[in-house]
Design a protein around this motif. Structure first.
Motif, short mmCIF file in Angstrom:
data_model
loop_
_atom_site.label_atom_id
_atom_site.label_comp_id
_atom_site.label_asym_id
_atom_site.label_seq_id
_atom_site.Cartn_x
_atom_site.Cartn_y
_atom_site.Cartn_z
N GLU A 88 4.63 3.17 -4.44
CA GLU A 88 4.02 3.88 -5.55
C GLU A 88 4.02 2.98 -6.78
O GLU A 88 5.06 2.71 -7.36
CB GLU A 88 4.77 5.18 -5.83
CG GLU A 88 4.69 6.19 -4.69
CD GLU A 88 5.39 7.49 -5.05
OE1 GLU A 88 5.90 7.58 -6.19
OE2 GLU A 88 5.40 8.39 -4.20
N LEU A 89 2.85 2.50 -7.14
CA LEU A 89 2.71 1.61 -8.27
C LEU A 89 1.84 2.27 -9.32
O LEU A 89 0.85 2.94 -9.01
CB LEU A 89 2.10 0.27 -7.83
CG LEU A 89 2.87 -0.55 -6.80
CD1 LEU A 89 2.06 -1.79 -6.39
CD2 LEU A 89 4.23 -0.99 -7.35
N ASP A 90 2.20 2.05 -10.56
CA ASP A 90 1.41 2.55 -11.69
C ASP A 90 0.25 1.61 -11.94
O ASP A 90 0.46 0.46 -12.34
CB ASP A 90 2.30 2.66 -12.93
CG ASP A 90 1.52 3.25 -14.10
OD1 ASP A 90 0.34 3.62 -13.91
OD2 ASP A 90 2.11 3.33 -15.20
N PRO A 91 -0.97 2.01 -11.68
CA PRO A 91 -2.11 1.09 -11.89
C PRO A 91 -2.21 0.58 -13.32
O PRO A 91 -2.78 -0.47 -13.56
CB PRO A 91 -3.32 1.95 -11.53
CG PRO A 91 -2.78 3.03 -10.66
CD PRO A 91 -1.40 3.33 -11.19
N GLY A 92 -1.61 1.30 -14.23
CA GLY A 92 -1.70 0.88 -15.61
C GLY A 92 -0.94 -0.38 -15.94
O GLY A 92 -1.23 -1.06 -16.95
N LEU B 239 -0.70 -2.94 -13.82
CA LEU B 239 -1.22 -4.04 -13.01
C LEU B 239 -2.37 -4.72 -13.75
O LEU B 239 -3.17 -4.08 -14.43
CB LEU B 239 -1.72 -3.53 -11.67
CG LEU B 239 -0.70 -2.86 -10.75
CD1 LEU B 239 -1.37 -2.39 -9.46
CD2 LEU B 239 0.46 -3.79 -10.44
N THR B 240 -2.45 -6.04 -13.54
CA THR B 240 -3.60 -6.79 -14.08
C THR B 240 -4.79 -6.59 -13.15
O THR B 240 -4.66 -6.06 -12.03
CB THR B 240 -3.27 -8.27 -14.17
OG1 THR B 240 -3.08 -8.80 -12.85
CG2 THR B 240 -2.02 -8.54 -15.01
N CYS C 10 0.82 -1.21 0.00
CA CYS C 10 0.00 0.00 0.00
C CYS C 10 0.85 1.26 0.00
O CYS C 10 0.46 2.29 -0.54
CB CYS C 10 -0.93 0.00 1.22
SG CYS C 10 -2.20 -1.27 1.14
N GLU D 110 -4.17 -8.35 -9.92
CA GLU D 110 -3.19 -7.66 -9.06
C GLU D 110 -3.80 -6.42 -8.42
O GLU D 110 -3.52 -6.11 -7.26
CB GLU D 110 -1.96 -7.31 -9.89
CG GLU D 110 -1.13 -8.52 -10.28
CD GLU D 110 -0.05 -8.17 -11.27
OE1 GLU D 110 0.93 -8.95 -11.37
OE2 GLU D 110 -0.17 -7.14 -11.98
N ARG D 111 -4.64 -5.67 -9.18
CA ARG D 111 -5.30 -4.51 -8.57
C ARG D 111 -6.23 -4.91 -7.45
O ARG D 111 -6.36 -4.22 -6.44
CB ARG D 111 -6.06 -3.74 -9.66
CG ARG D 111 -5.13 -2.97 -10.62
CD ARG D 111 -5.95 -1.95 -11.43
NE ARG D 111 -6.90 -2.61 -12.32
CZ ARG D 111 -6.61 -3.00 -13.58
NH1 ARG D 111 -5.38 -2.81 -14.06
NH2 ARG D 111 -7.53 -3.56 -14.33
#
Length: 273
Positions: A262-266, A268-269, A259, A272-273
């Motif tokens: 910093e992850l790019d939601p783009g 992620l599958t 959490c 994974e999201r």
């Protein structure tokens, strides 16, 4: 229709002397090749023929017909005057048929295998299509008796519990690991029952088992010189359980780390999201 039967479709050790076809049954007359005619009482050979009798053994179906082997077994008189046995039969090798058996050895092995792999009713349904003529109870009895070991004594065995009725009643399964065959089913998993069975087989050298303390105690008491090893299945299961337990314990830290990062939601599958 009758005639001579010259093919090599019979089990090894038998010689065909003729055959007949009656409807859906192919009957093959056979006799034992190179059978020992030694008196079981005194050990002397005998050539004095006393008579013969016929054993009827079911074999693999062929050409859409059930196959019955009519095995002619010779009887002899013992030549030793001091022997307590007057007459005896030539020995039928275990690989051909077990004592009092009504199927050839190879057919009985197949019945036992299908019983263990499929159970009673599914094996009976398959057998009906293959013209086995074997009932569901016979498949189950074959599964319980296990595959024949052709006179070999087990040297390396595997032992584990299994459920007669899950959560209520358990037994013990014993396998010959060298021949990959079930050799016995014990009615329970008590150490005393297992130890009694092991004492009847002192030639056993290696026992593969789970980490059950009862089995360890039974093996140590009955076969103190035997090597006890953890079997591969339980090693993998224990490793898997340990990994999952470690992940569960670390889940709070994993969630906090995931959490805060910093992850790019783009990238992620959906899973994974």
């Amino acid at each position: 229709m009758t005639g001579r039967f010259d093919t090599k479709l019979l089990p090894e050790g038998l010689r065909a002397t003729g055959y007949s076809v009656d409807g859906a049954i192919l009957a093959i007359d056979a006799e034992i090749m190179d059978a020992e005619v030694i008196c079981p009482g005194c050990g002397q050979r005998s050539s004095r023929r006393h008579g013969r009798y016929v054993r009827h053994l079911m074999d693999f179906p062929a050409h859409g017909r059930a196959v019955q082997v009519r095995l002619s077994v010779r009887r002899f008189r013992c030549v030793a005057s001091h022997c307590s046995i007057t007459t005896f039969s030539e020995k039928v090798p275990d690989c051909l048929a077990c004592r009092h058996g009504r199927r050839t050895g190879r057919f009985q092995d197949l019945v036992a295998y299908l019983g263990r792999a499929m159970g009673g009713r599914p094996a009976q349904a398959l057998g009906r299509r293959l013209r086995f003529g074997v009932s569901k109870d016979t498949f189950l009895r074959g599964a319980a008796s296990g595959a024949r070991t052709m006179g070999f004594e087990p040297r390396v065995i595997g032992i584990d519990d299994w459920a007669w009725r899950k959560g209520q009643r358990y037994g013990t399964l014993i396998c010959d690991l060298e021949r990959r065959a079930v050799i016995d089913l014990l009615p329970d998993r008590e150490p005393a029952t297992v130890a009694a069975w092991l004492r009847q087989h002192p030639q056993i050298e290696v026992v593969a088992r789970d980490r059950n303390g009862g089995y360890r105690k039974a093996i140590s008491e009955a076969l103190p010189d035997a090597t006890q090893v953890a079997d591969r299945w339980h090693l993998l299961q224990n490793a898997s359980d340990a990994f999952l337990a470690a992940v569960r314990r670390a889940m709070p830290v994993i969630r906090r780390t995931a959490c805060s990062a910093e992850l790019d939601p783009g990238i992620l599958t959906a899973a994974e999201r």
